[in-house]
Design a protein around this motif. Sequence first.
Motif, PDB file in Angstrom:
ATOM      1  N   MET A 220      -1.959   7.875   4.510  1.00 19.19           N
ATOM      2  CA  MET A 220      -1.137   6.775   5.018  1.00 19.19           C
ATOM      3  C   MET A 220      -1.515   6.416   6.444  1.00 19.19           C
ATOM      4  O   MET A 220      -1.464   5.250   6.830  1.00 19.19           O
ATOM      5  CB  MET A 220       0.347   7.142   4.924  1.00 19.19           C
ATOM      6  N   SER A 221      -1.935   7.405   7.213  1.00 21.17           N
ATOM      7  CA  SER A 221      -2.332   7.105   8.594  1.00 21.17           C
ATOM      8  C   SER A 221      -3.551   6.196   8.600  1.00 21.17           C
ATOM      9  O   SER A 221      -3.652   5.274   9.414  1.00 21.17           O
ATOM     10  CB  SER A 221      -2.618   8.394   9.351  1.00 21.17           C
TER      11      SER A 221
ATOM     12  N   GLU B 266      -2.257   2.707   7.539  1.00 20.03           N
ATOM     13  CA  GLU B 266      -1.496   2.015   8.579  1.00 20.03           C
ATOM     14  C   GLU B 266      -2.424   1.431   9.631  1.00 20.03           C
ATOM     15  O   GLU B 266      -2.157   0.379  10.199  1.00 20.03           O
ATOM     16  CB  GLU B 266      -0.510   2.981   9.244  1.00 20.03           C
ATOM     17  N   ASP B 267      -3.534   2.148   9.850  1.00 23.24           N
ATOM     18  CA  ASP B 267      -4.482   1.665  10.847  1.00 23.24           C
ATOM     19  C   ASP B 267      -5.317   0.504  10.326  1.00 23.24           C
ATOM     20  O   ASP B 267      -5.576  -0.458  11.048  1.00 23.24           O
ATOM     21  CB  ASP B 267      -5.397   2.830  11.262  1.00 23.24           C
TER      22      ASP B 267
ATOM     23  N   TYR C  53       0.854  -1.193   0.000  1.00 23.36           N
ATOM     24  CA  TYR C  53       0.000   0.000   0.000  1.00 23.36           C
ATOM     25  C   TYR C  53       0.885   1.237   0.000  1.00 23.36           C
ATOM     26  O   TYR C  53       1.886   1.286   0.697  1.00 23.36           O
ATOM     27  CB  TYR C  53      -0.971   0.000   1.186  1.00 23.36           C
TER      28      TYR C  53
END
Lengths: 239, 118
Positions: free
Chosen positions: A140-141, A144-145, A129
């Motif tokens: 991106m946050s 990532e989650d 990703y």
Amino acid sequence: NSTKNQSSGINAEYGGVVLGADTRATGGSIVCDLNCEKIHYIADNVYCCGAGTAADTEFTTKMISSKMELLKLRTGREGRVISALRMLKQYLFRYQGHISAALVLGGVDVNGPALYTVYPHGSTDKLPYVTMGSGSLAAMSVFEDGFKMGMNEEEAKNLVFHAIRAGIVNDLGSGSNVDITVIRKGNVEVFRPYQVVCKKSERAGDYTFPVGTTVVTSSTEMVPFSALTVTDEEVMEIS
Amino acid sequence: TRQCLSSGINAEYGGFVNTRSELTARHPLEQSEALYDFNQQKIRLGMANKITGSALPLTIQAERACAARIGRLPGLRSSRLHFEVFAGTDETITIEDVFDTPSPWDEEPQYTRCNNTA
């Protein structure tokens, strides 16, 4: 006067690739295009999101799309994502970063689904990703989650949508709609728009002047063009 | 890139003077772009030389040098197909094919690229 195209180009990988982008193109702090297309066609099975200078991403992807088509004609085979990647990489490295195109390349070929990111100087990464552009941190946050290996298509689309939406809402360089392109083995589905996140607001005040605001002192009748008759014609050479 | 002679005869210098390169600031890529084809050729043939020996690169260079000289009478345009096959540009599209191509409305004869690195 370059139009900076700041996209949250985001992708997720499952048995195929989901590419997402916003639709805002800015020139400084002014929005130049409310609904621009950031997911570019490279080949039938390869698409590319572009962040950075709009002209650079547009022209670079068109160039590589042409090269891919010529390669396909030469080899007689369907194009591969790594071919497009290598062409992009070598093209951008040649110009030493002066071509400001940060791209997210995704597609499905004989080797399966593949997702790459290409930086303006020519470096590349192969990742499950990726995000690029000004809204990439916000997106991106979310990734990532929420990312996990082995997502199905609906989960992947949903995650990409939320990631782009995070970019649209939290980053000034991203806005308007979320576009999503789903690339599977054999076919591609384009959602343009997948969802409208920010609509241009209605104008609050009324700026039209009522008839009679300007005083008319005199008027002459306009002659319609059809009423004119041609009396003389002369052909002149352009020197 | 075209290295055009952009000024008239100058008696002091005893011939044509290329004023552009002396007065204006150059783009950082101007040098690398002018030598791009030559350097790419050098890299590829150097690799072939190390891997397969000197026979292949020498024959390629010789035939390419001949192909660079194949053409029509001076001033006439030529497709230079034989040379393009060696340059590898017959099967691909490059920036030179898109930007700065001769306009169909040009009246003067269209010369081939001046940078004839064989």
